[in-house]
Design an enzyme around this catalytic site. Sequence first.
Site, PDB file in Angstrom:
ATOM      1  N   TYR A  14      26.731 -69.171 -42.533  1.00  0.00           N
ATOM      2  CA  TYR A  14      26.424 -67.499 -42.758  1.00  0.00           C
ATOM      3  C   TYR A  14      26.789 -67.431 -44.075  1.00  0.00           C
ATOM      4  CZ  TYR A  14      25.664 -62.787 -41.987  1.00  0.00           C
ATOM      5  OH  TYR A  14      25.281 -61.342 -41.812  1.00  0.00           O
ATOM      6  N   ASN A  61      26.216 -59.880 -51.517  1.00  0.00           N
ATOM      7  CA  ASN A  61      26.295 -61.361 -50.953  1.00  0.00           C
ATOM      8  C   ASN A  61      25.589 -62.114 -52.189  1.00  0.00           C
ATOM      9  OD1 ASN A  61      28.193 -60.562 -48.840  1.00  0.00           O
ATOM     10  ND2 ASN A  61      26.247 -59.757 -47.986  1.00  0.00           N
ATOM     11  N   ASP A 107      18.241 -54.902 -40.998  1.00  0.00           N
ATOM     12  CA  ASP A 107      19.507 -55.058 -41.092  1.00  0.00           C
ATOM     13  C   ASP A 107      20.096 -54.725 -42.492  1.00  0.00           C
ATOM     14  OD1 ASP A 107      21.885 -56.244 -40.077  1.00  0.00           O
ATOM     15  OD2 ASP A 107      21.398 -57.871 -41.017  1.00  0.00           O
ATOM     16  N   ASP A 108      19.382 -54.611 -43.543  1.00  0.00           N
ATOM     17  CA  ASP A 108      19.906 -54.518 -44.905  1.00  0.00           C
ATOM     18  C   ASP A 108      20.198 -52.944 -45.075  1.00  0.00           C
ATOM     19  OD1 ASP A 108      19.971 -57.163 -45.779  1.00  0.00           O
ATOM     20  OD2 ASP A 108      17.655 -56.889 -45.631  1.00  0.00           O
ATOM     21  N   GLU A 147      14.727 -58.337 -42.347  1.00  0.00           N
ATOM     22  CA  GLU A 147      15.768 -58.985 -43.247  1.00  0.00           C
ATOM     23  C   GLU A 147      15.467 -59.317 -44.455  1.00  0.00           C
ATOM     24  OE1 GLU A 147      19.006 -59.094 -41.373  1.00  0.00           O
ATOM     25  OE2 GLU A 147      19.854 -59.306 -43.380  1.00  0.00           O
ATOM     26  N   ASP A 148      16.338 -59.177 -45.567  1.00  0.00           N
ATOM     27  CA  ASP A 148      16.147 -59.690 -46.769  1.00  0.00           C
ATOM     28  C   ASP A 148      14.697 -59.403 -47.490  1.00  0.00           C
ATOM     29  OD1 ASP A 148      18.732 -59.945 -46.500  1.00  0.00           O
ATOM     30  OD2 ASP A 148      18.625 -62.048 -46.968  1.00  0.00           O
ATOM     31  N   LYS A 173      20.937 -65.846 -39.026  1.00  0.00           N
ATOM     32  CA  LYS A 173      21.279 -64.586 -38.507  1.00  0.00           C
ATOM     33  C   LYS A 173      21.188 -64.703 -36.886  1.00  0.00           C
ATOM     34  CE  LYS A 173      21.647 -61.615 -41.858  1.00  0.00           C
ATOM     35  NZ  LYS A 173      22.760 -60.444 -42.295  1.00  0.00           N
ATOM     36  N   ARG A 212      13.861 -61.003 -51.114  1.00  0.00           N
ATOM     37  CA  ARG A 212      15.374 -60.508 -51.966  1.00  0.00           C
ATOM     38  C   ARG A 212      16.396 -61.161 -50.934  1.00  0.00           C
ATOM     39  NH1 ARG A 212      18.893 -56.702 -49.341  1.00  0.00           N
ATOM     40  NH2 ARG A 212      19.538 -58.785 -49.017  1.00  0.00           N
TER      41      ARG A 212
HETATM   42  O1  LIG Z   1      23.578 -61.697 -44.877  1.00  0.00           O
HETATM   43  C1  LIG Z   1      24.678 -61.104 -45.058  1.00  0.00           C
HETATM   44  O2  LIG Z   1      25.618 -61.654 -45.193  1.00  0.00           O
HETATM   45  C2  LIG Z   1      24.331 -59.685 -45.195  1.00  0.00           C
HETATM   46  C3  LIG Z   1      22.928 -59.192 -45.594  1.00  0.00           C
HETATM   47  O3  LIG Z   1      22.279 -58.760 -44.956  1.00  0.00           O
HETATM   48  C4  LIG Z   1      22.699 -59.259 -47.015  1.00  0.00           C
HETATM   49  O4  LIG Z   1      23.462 -59.506 -48.020  1.00  0.00           O
HETATM   50  O5  LIG Z   1      21.471 -59.403 -47.078  1.00  0.00           O
HETATM   51 MG   LIG Z   2      20.197 -59.209 -45.470  1.00  0.00          MG
END
Ligand SMILES: O=C([O-])CC(=O)C(=O)O
Ligand SMILES: [Mg+2]
Length: 644
Positions: free
Chosen positions: A192, A500, A358-359, A335-336, A263, A245
């Site tokens: 991760y 991150n 999640d973000d 996600e992202d 994830k 992203r």
């Molecule tokens: O993935 C991770 O560590 C946390 C997160 O969702 C991100 O930064 O987009």
């Molecule tokens: Mg994320």
Amino acid sequence: MISLHRSCFLNNAGISGSSSPFSYKLKKLPPASVKVTALAPNKDRNSSVLIENSHPLEEIKDVTSSIADVDPNSTVSFEEPEVSYDDAASDDQLVTPWSLSVASGYALLRDPHHNKGLAFNEKERDAHYLRGLLPPTVISQDLQVKKLMHSIRKYQVPLQKYMAMMDLQELNERLFYKLLINNVEELLPVVYTPTVGEACQKYGSIFRRPQGLFISLKEKGKIREVLRNWPQRNIQVIVVTDGERILGLGDLGCQGMGIPIGKLSLYTALGGVCPSACLPVTIDVGTNNEKLLNDEFYIGLRQRRATGQEYAELMHEFMTAVKQTYGEKVLIQFEDFANHNAFDLLAKYSTTHLVFNDDIQGTASVVLAGLVAALKVVGGTLADHRFLFLGAGEAGTGIAELIALEISKQTNMPLQEARKKISLVDSKGLIVKSRMESLQHFKKPWAHDHEPIKNLVDAVKEIKPTVLIGTSGVGRTFTKEVVEAMAALNEKPVIFSLSNPTSQSECTAEEAYTWSQGRAIFASGSPFDPVEYNGRVFVPGQANNAYIFPGLGLGLIMSGAIRVHDDMLLAASEALAARVTQENFDKGLIYPPFRNIRKISAHIAANVAAKAYELGLATRQPQPQDLVKYAENCMYNPAYQSYR
Ligand SMILES: O=C([O-])CC(=O)C(=O)O
Ligand SMILES: [Mg+2]
């Protein structure tokens, strides 16, 4: 011929006289019946006598569903005949008749779902044609874990550790999860953030075997077929990205696949969701990353990103196909995605699908938990504090909104009023009313009456926040001056540096503690080692959504929830904050240690499920009495199963 392999063990499924693994074939007979043939390799590899019968289609469905009930960890495979999708009138015709098959012998050792390597015992080696294919020694799973940790620790380079873990996942799934669960604090940064970020950047060059499902513009119009190519049918969670992203690293196109894979491995390791029920997906609509477009090893579509209607149509086809294929209780975690799509997708599908970003939402929930815990150290209620954010994207506005919601609930203050306690700075300065016209819609609620301020230091001095939160995606933006200004204003400044991976963190743990003379209550998105300052050791918290999404997902799944509601995020947050013990506080921690994460996830799941029942959004009836126990019982256990 479309062939979907899902291997399974039928020994408890009501079919007598067989031991697993064995292969099981269904052939089409006219019209609505199928021929069932079972091969029992432990008797005579070529015999096919155990079951040979005509079954109505209905009965076959019963057989397969009882397999899934008996062993949710089983992976069952279907083989479809040459049925044209266009010709098929209904879903039933698309999925039947099937052939179920299970590997034995050489193939068993190469089947990651059932391989145990040297842990196959003597009887299993006899029964499943493994004699001679393994060296004579038989070792336990624990010894395998010990050996692997030993070899992973020898790698100096984090990316090598990552690749070793991915190889293990492809070779022996249960061992992979056992390793991850038993060594979660050590291996989380490997599978991760931060290492997964580097893996995505270099995904093309380290690519060995495909993992997850790639859906590109080439698959437009065929997404249902693509979903059928995936070997598992009983999917409960999908993590999907379009790679625009990735963490704070920007557009990584198709190479963002590392994120859904990472994830979902946490869904299993931290939240106990069965790995066969998890589906990582990357939607490839191109990339605007020139470096990748010119990289000969790039694995994605070599074109600039599709936008507008073309983008929306592909996403819509995907969302529709997922619901048609897996039903309305499959959880889809976005996600992202880039800001401009993330908010719109969430708003568009949150009323028709079980979706969660999640973000926006996961980060909000984990940060709120950390703040609630931090209040025990700094004093006051949430409403007594002033919050300043650097970064007004998904995470920034998502966290801000959840804080405002909680303040409003706690004090009965109107939401609009609660929002005034929170200010956000973006790349153009403080978000204020005079900028309203040009603001993206998700920033507008945060445009307060205030003089424009161009930079963060001035905003800190002017607004005098007690809490400073970094969600900018830009590293080293909490400068010495910024941290010192926070420390001059507050006895215990709360500073969260959430971007991150580590390279994008707004400041390091060491900087936060040093520049505040050891007074900061600090947490970061990616992990930092403990810091020694003036003879004291400070252990930074990791305010990462990994604390929340696995438990939240488990809670949604086990209650059969059909929608995600903001109150569930608050419930998750509350459960996490409640897991911080006095002993943790005494050590300066505002998050509980990750090594207890499965227990934490069970409590989060229970709180979320309770909320789903309370809101009438749970379909699993009756409601289990003890939800924590129920959550624990639902959790996947990576210990090897006996094949006799
Ligand atoms: O993935 C991770 O560590 C946390 C997160 O969702 C991100 O930064 O987009
Ligand atoms: Mg994320």
